[in-house]
Design a protein around this motif. Structure first.
Motif, PDB file in Angstrom:
ATOM      1  N   SER B 107      57.616  57.812  63.970  1.00 15.74           N
ATOM      2  CA  SER B 107      56.249  57.528  64.409  1.00 15.74           C
ATOM      3  C   SER B 107      55.236  57.682  63.276  1.00 15.74           C
ATOM      4  CB  SER B 107      55.852  58.388  65.617  1.00 15.74           C
ATOM      5  OG  SER B 107      55.666  59.734  65.225  1.00 15.74           O
ATOM      6  N   ASP B 108      55.570  58.452  62.237  1.00 14.69           N
ATOM      7  CA  ASP B 108      54.713  58.557  61.047  1.00 14.69           C
ATOM      8  C   ASP B 108      54.397  57.171  60.482  1.00 14.69           C
ATOM      9  OD1 ASP B 108      55.761  61.608  59.237  1.00 14.69           O
ATOM     10  OD2 ASP B 108      54.600  61.318  61.069  1.00 14.69           O
ATOM     11  N   LYS B 109      55.322  56.234  60.660  1.00 14.85           N
ATOM     12  CA  LYS B 109      55.166  54.882  60.104  1.00 14.85           C
ATOM     13  C   LYS B 109      53.922  54.181  60.644  1.00 14.85           C
ATOM     14  CE  LYS B 109      59.357  53.489  58.081  1.00 14.85           C
ATOM     15  NZ  LYS B 109      58.939  53.508  56.676  1.00 14.85           N
ATOM     16  N   VAL B 110      53.539  54.485  61.886  1.00 16.00           N
ATOM     17  CA  VAL B 110      52.369  53.823  62.470  1.00 16.00           C
ATOM     18  C   VAL B 110      51.146  54.094  61.594  1.00 16.00           C
ATOM     19  CG1 VAL B 110      50.827  53.683  64.457  1.00 16.00           C
ATOM     20  CG2 VAL B 110      53.291  53.947  64.806  1.00 16.00           C
ATOM     21  N   TYR B 111      51.016  55.349  61.155  1.00 13.54           N
ATOM     22  CA  TYR B 111      49.878  55.723  60.330  1.00 13.54           C
ATOM     23  C   TYR B 111      49.992  55.178  58.919  1.00 13.54           C
ATOM     24  CZ  TYR B 111      46.060  58.580  58.559  1.00 13.54           C
ATOM     25  OH  TYR B 111      44.877  59.001  58.017  1.00 13.54           O
ATOM     26  N   SER B 126      49.237  41.155  54.701  1.00 11.08           N
ATOM     27  CA  SER B 126      50.160  40.374  55.547  1.00 11.08           C
ATOM     28  C   SER B 126      51.470  41.106  55.734  1.00 11.08           C
ATOM     29  CB  SER B 126      50.473  39.018  54.916  1.00 11.08           C
ATOM     30  OG  SER B 126      49.324  38.255  54.793  1.00 11.08           O
ATOM     31  N   GLN B 127      51.945  41.700  54.627  1.00 14.26           N
ATOM     32  CA  GLN B 127      53.208  42.428  54.701  1.00 14.26           C
ATOM     33  C   GLN B 127      53.071  43.625  55.636  1.00 14.26           C
ATOM     34  OE1 GLN B 127      54.748  43.126  50.757  1.00 14.26           O
ATOM     35  NE2 GLN B 127      56.596  44.009  51.620  1.00 14.26           N
ATOM     36  N   ALA B 128      51.944  44.326  55.524  1.00 16.67           N
ATOM     37  CA  ALA B 128      51.699  45.490  56.380  1.00 16.67           C
ATOM     38  C   ALA B 128      51.675  45.054  57.842  1.00 16.67           C
ATOM     39  CB  ALA B 128      50.395  46.167  55.992  1.00 16.67           C
ATOM     40  N   ARG B 129      51.070  43.897  58.099  1.00 12.84           N
ATOM     41  CA  ARG B 129      51.002  43.385  59.470  1.00 12.84           C
ATOM     42  C   ARG B 129      52.405  43.122  60.025  1.00 12.84           C
ATOM     43  NH1 ARG B 129      51.077  38.743  62.348  1.00 12.84           N
ATOM     44  NH2 ARG B 129      49.676  38.663  64.158  1.00 12.84           N
ATOM     45  N   ALA B 130      53.225  42.458  59.209  1.00 10.37           N
ATOM     46  CA  ALA B 130      54.601  42.160  59.631  1.00 10.37           C
ATOM     47  C   ALA B 130      55.372  43.443  59.918  1.00 10.37           C
ATOM     48  CB  ALA B 130      55.305  41.344  58.558  1.00 10.37           C
ATOM     49  N   GLU B 131      55.203  44.428  59.048  1.00 12.64           N
ATOM     50  CA  GLU B 131      55.888  45.719  59.248  1.00 12.64           C
ATOM     51  C   GLU B 131      55.407  46.401  60.513  1.00 12.64           C
ATOM     52  OE1 GLU B 131      56.086  47.156  54.758  1.00 12.64           O
ATOM     53  OE2 GLU B 131      56.519  48.806  56.154  1.00 12.64           O
ATOM     54  N   MET B 132      54.105  46.348  60.738  1.00 11.12           N
ATOM     55  CA  MET B 132      53.525  47.008  61.917  1.00 11.12           C
ATOM     56  C   MET B 132      54.111  46.422  63.196  1.00 11.12           C
ATOM     57  SD  MET B 132      51.670  49.344  63.219  1.00 11.12           S
ATOM     58  CE  MET B 132      50.229  49.981  62.362  1.00 11.12           C
ATOM     59  N   LEU B 133      54.230  45.087  63.230  1.00 15.29           N
ATOM     60  CA  LEU B 133      54.790  44.449  64.425  1.00 15.29           C
ATOM     61  C   LEU B 133      56.230  44.911  64.660  1.00 15.29           C
ATOM     62  CD1 LEU B 133      53.387  40.789  64.204  1.00 15.29           C
ATOM     63  CD2 LEU B 133      52.482  42.755  65.447  1.00 15.29           C
ATOM     64  N   GLN B 134      56.981  45.078  63.550  1.00 12.59           N
ATOM     65  CA  GLN B 134      58.358  45.599  63.637  1.00 12.59           C
ATOM     66  C   GLN B 134      58.366  47.012  64.212  1.00 12.59           C
ATOM     67  OE1 GLN B 134      61.542  45.883  61.371  1.00 12.59           O
ATOM     68  NE2 GLN B 134      61.911  43.702  61.664  1.00 12.59           N
ATOM     69  N   VAL B 135      57.504  47.863  63.642  1.00 13.59           N
ATOM     70  CA  VAL B 135      57.429  49.263  64.064  1.00 13.59           C
ATOM     71  C   VAL B 135      57.087  49.360  65.544  1.00 13.59           C
ATOM     72  CG1 VAL B 135      56.146  51.425  63.784  1.00 13.59           C
ATOM     73  CG2 VAL B 135      56.848  50.142  61.766  1.00 13.59           C
ATOM     74  N   LEU B 136      56.077  48.622  65.976  1.00 15.71           N
ATOM     75  CA  LEU B 136      55.663  48.660  67.382  1.00 15.71           C
ATOM     76  C   LEU B 136      56.774  48.128  68.284  1.00 15.71           C
ATOM     77  CD1 LEU B 136      51.934  47.516  67.071  1.00 15.71           C
ATOM     78  CD2 LEU B 136      52.789  49.825  67.482  1.00 15.71           C
ATOM     79  N   GLY B 137      57.453  47.084  67.814  1.00 14.83           N
ATOM     80  CA  GLY B 137      58.582  46.537  68.565  1.00 14.83           C
ATOM     81  C   GLY B 137      59.695  47.568  68.730  1.00 14.83           C
TER      82      GLY B 137
END
Lengths: 223, 224
Positions: B107-111, B126-137
Motif C-alpha cells: 500500500s506504500d506504493k499508492v503514496y 504518464s508512467q506514474a499514471r500507468a503504474e497507479m492504475l496497476q496498483v489500484l487494480g
C-alpha cells in the motif's frame, strides 16, 4: 493429476540474489528441508508469475502450495510458522521493533546504492561511494561492540545483511570502497558470520558475484 | 534533575501525514491513550525528533516509556506485540499474517506513485499514471468481494491503506486523470465503509484539505 497442492517447502530463487539467500539462510538456521527451484529471470516461469503476480520477482517461498513473497516477510513467516525451532527474531517487543527497523533500513539503502556504485561513473558514482560509506558506517554503529546485530545470537538483522557481504569485493573493485578499512568492526562481523554453516553454504563466493556484475556491466554497455 | 524518562506513549507526527495517521488509527482501535506531539516539518525539526529518529529524521515516531520506534509499519507491528491485551489488528495465523504484511507494505506504493503524479510532467507523469492504475487494480483485486482486506473485520491492511484515500480523491485522481470509482470500484466502496469507523473518521482529513496541502508543497518546491 491437475494442480495438486504440493506439500512442503519450495523456494523460487536466483543463485546470486542476496534477497533469496536471506531465505536460504533462514531455512537452514531453522533446519527446514526445502526444494530449491532456480528461476530464469530473463524468461520467467509460469510458476513464478502465478506465485508472485504483483511483483513477478524472486524469492518466493511456496509452503504447501501457498506462496509468500518479499524476503523479509518470508523470513518472518518462517520464524512464526515454525516457532518450535530457535527464533530468528528476539522475543522482546522493543528489540523486535529495532530488528525490523534495521532490516528495513538495509532494504531501503544497501542494494540500491550498491547498484549505483557499479552502474554509474563520474559524479553519480562519487555520490554513490559517499552514500555507501555512510550506510556501512551507520550499520557499523548499530552493531557496536556486539558479536551480532541482535546481541549474542545470530538473528534477523544478521540474516538480512549477511548476503551483502559477498558483494563487498564488488564494491571494492568497482566502487573503490574498502570495507576492511572504513568499517573494521563490520568486516569482523562478516568474517564471524561466514563461519556459520548456513552462511558458508548459501552465500555466493565474492569472486562469482564480481564476475556476475562484470558480465552485467558488459551487457548494459557500461565501461 | 537530569531528564526524567517520560512514561507512556508519545507520537511525534504531522497532521496530514498518512503514515502518522496509520499509527493514530491503530492507537484508537486499540484503545491506547497517548500524547500527540505535532512536529514542525516545513521549517526546523525539533531536537526531540532529531534525537528520536537520527537515521531518517522523519515522523511518525512512537516513543514508549522514553524509547523511540520509527517507521510506521514497524510501529504498527510493535503496538501488536507490546500491548497483547489490546484488540489485535493482525490475524493469528502465520500465513494470514504474511499476507497482511505483504499488502500493508504494498500500500506504500499508492503514496510513492501518487507523489510522482503531482511532482512530474510529460513522460514521467504518464508512467506514474500507468503504474497507479496497476496498483489500484491489484488492491481492488486483492480486496475482492470482502468487506475488509482480511475478511469480516477491519484490520492491519485496511488501516495501512485507508490514510491514502484522501490523497487519491480528489488530488491524485485529478493529476493523473482517472477515477478510483471507475478503475477500482470495490476499493472506492471499501473506503466509504472504512470512513464509518470512528477511528478513521476522526483521524483522516477531507480530500480538499489534502489538496490544499499539496498545492502548498508545489509552491514551496517550485513545481508548476
Amino acid at each position: 493429476m491437475a494442480g495438486e497442492k504440493r506439500k512442503g517447502l519450495q523456494l523460487l530463487d536466483f543463485w546470486v540474489s542476496p534477497f533469496g539467500q536471506r531465505c536460504r539462510i533462514a531455512l537452514d538456521e531453522k533446519a527446514l528441508p526445502y526444494e530449491y527451484l532456480e528461476q530464469d529471470l530473463g524468461n520467467k516461469s509460469e510458476l513464478l508469475i502465478r506465485s508472485n503476480p504483483v511483483h513477478k520477482k524472486i524469492p518466493v517461498l511456496v509452503h504447501d502450495g501457498r506462496p509468500v513473497c518479499e524476503s523479509l516477510i518470508i523470513v518472518q513467516y518462517i520464524d512464526e510458522a515454525f516457532s518450535s525451532s530457535s527464533s530468528l527474531l528476539p522475543s522482546d517487543p522493543y528489540a523486535r521493533a529495532q530488528a525490523r527497523f534495521w532490516a528495513d533500513y538495509i532494504d531501503k539503502k544497501v542494494y540500491d546504492c550498491g547498484t549505483r556504485l557499479w552502474k554509474t561513473k563520474g559524479e553519480p558514482q562519487q555520490q554513490a561511494r559517499k552514500e555507501m560509506v555512510e550506510i556501512l558506517k551507520t550499520l557499523e554503529g548499530a552493531l557496536g561492540d556486539k558479536p551480532y546485530f541482535g546481541g549474542d545470537e545470530f538473528g534477523f538483522v544478521d540474516v538480512a545483511f549477511v548476503p551483502f557481504t559477498a558483494w563487498f569485493l564488488t564494491y571494492e573493485r568497482f566502487g573503490e570502497i574498502s570495507v576492511e578499512k572504513e568499517c573494521p568492526k563490520l568486516a569482523a562481523w562478516a568474517k564471524r558470520c561466514g563461519e556459520r554453516e548456513s552462511v558458508k553454504k548459501n552465500l555466493s563466493p565474492p569472486e562469482k558475484v564480481y564476475e556476475f556484475i562484470a558480465t552485467l556491466k558488459k551487457k548494459f554497455g557500461i565501461e | 534533575m537530569a531528564e526524567e524518562i517520560k512514561k507512556g506513549l508519545v507520537l511525534l507526527d504531522f497532521w496530514v501525514s498518512p503514515f502518522g495517521q496509520r499509527c493514530r488509527i491503530a492507537l484508537a482501535e486499540k484503545g491506547l491513550p497517548y500524547e500527540y506531539s505535532e512536529q514542525e516539518l516545513l521549517g526546523t525539526k525539533s531536537e526531540l525528533l532529531l534525537r528520536s529518529n537520527p537515521i531518517h529524521k522523519k515522523i511518525p515516531v512512537l516513543i514508549h516509556d522514553g524509547r523511540p520506534v520509527n517507521e510506521s509499519l514497524v510501529i504498527l507491528n510493535y503496538l501488536e506485540e507490546a500491548f497483547p491485551d489490546a484488540p489485535p489488528l493482525l490475524p493469528a495465523d502465520p500465513y494470514a499474517r504474511a499476507q497482511a504484511r505483504f499488502w500493508a507494505a504494498y500500500s506504500d506504493k499508492v503514496y510513492e506513485v501518487g507523489s510522482r503524479l503531482w511532482k512530474t510532467k510529460g513522460e514521467a507523469q504518464s508512467q506514474a499514471r500507468a503504474e497507479m492504475l496497476q496498483v489500484l487494480g491489484n488492491l481492488d483485486g486483492e480486496l475482492g468481494e470482502k468487506p475488509f482486506f482480511a475478511g469480516e473485520k477491519f484490520g492491519f491492511v485496511d488501516l495501512a491503506l485507508v490514510p491514502f484515500m484522501p490523497w487519491l480523491t480528489p488530488s491524485f485522481e485529478r493529476y493523473g486523470g482517472f477515477s478510483v470509482a471507475e478503475v477500482a470500484p470495490r476499493l472506492a466502496a471499501w473506503a466509504d465503509r472504512c470512513m464509518e469507523r470512528e477511528s478513521v473518521a476522526k483521524t483522516l482529513y477531507p480530500g480538499e484539505k489534502v489538496d490544499e496541502f499539496i498545492t502548498l508543497l508545489k509552491k514551496k518546491y517550485g513545481i508548476e
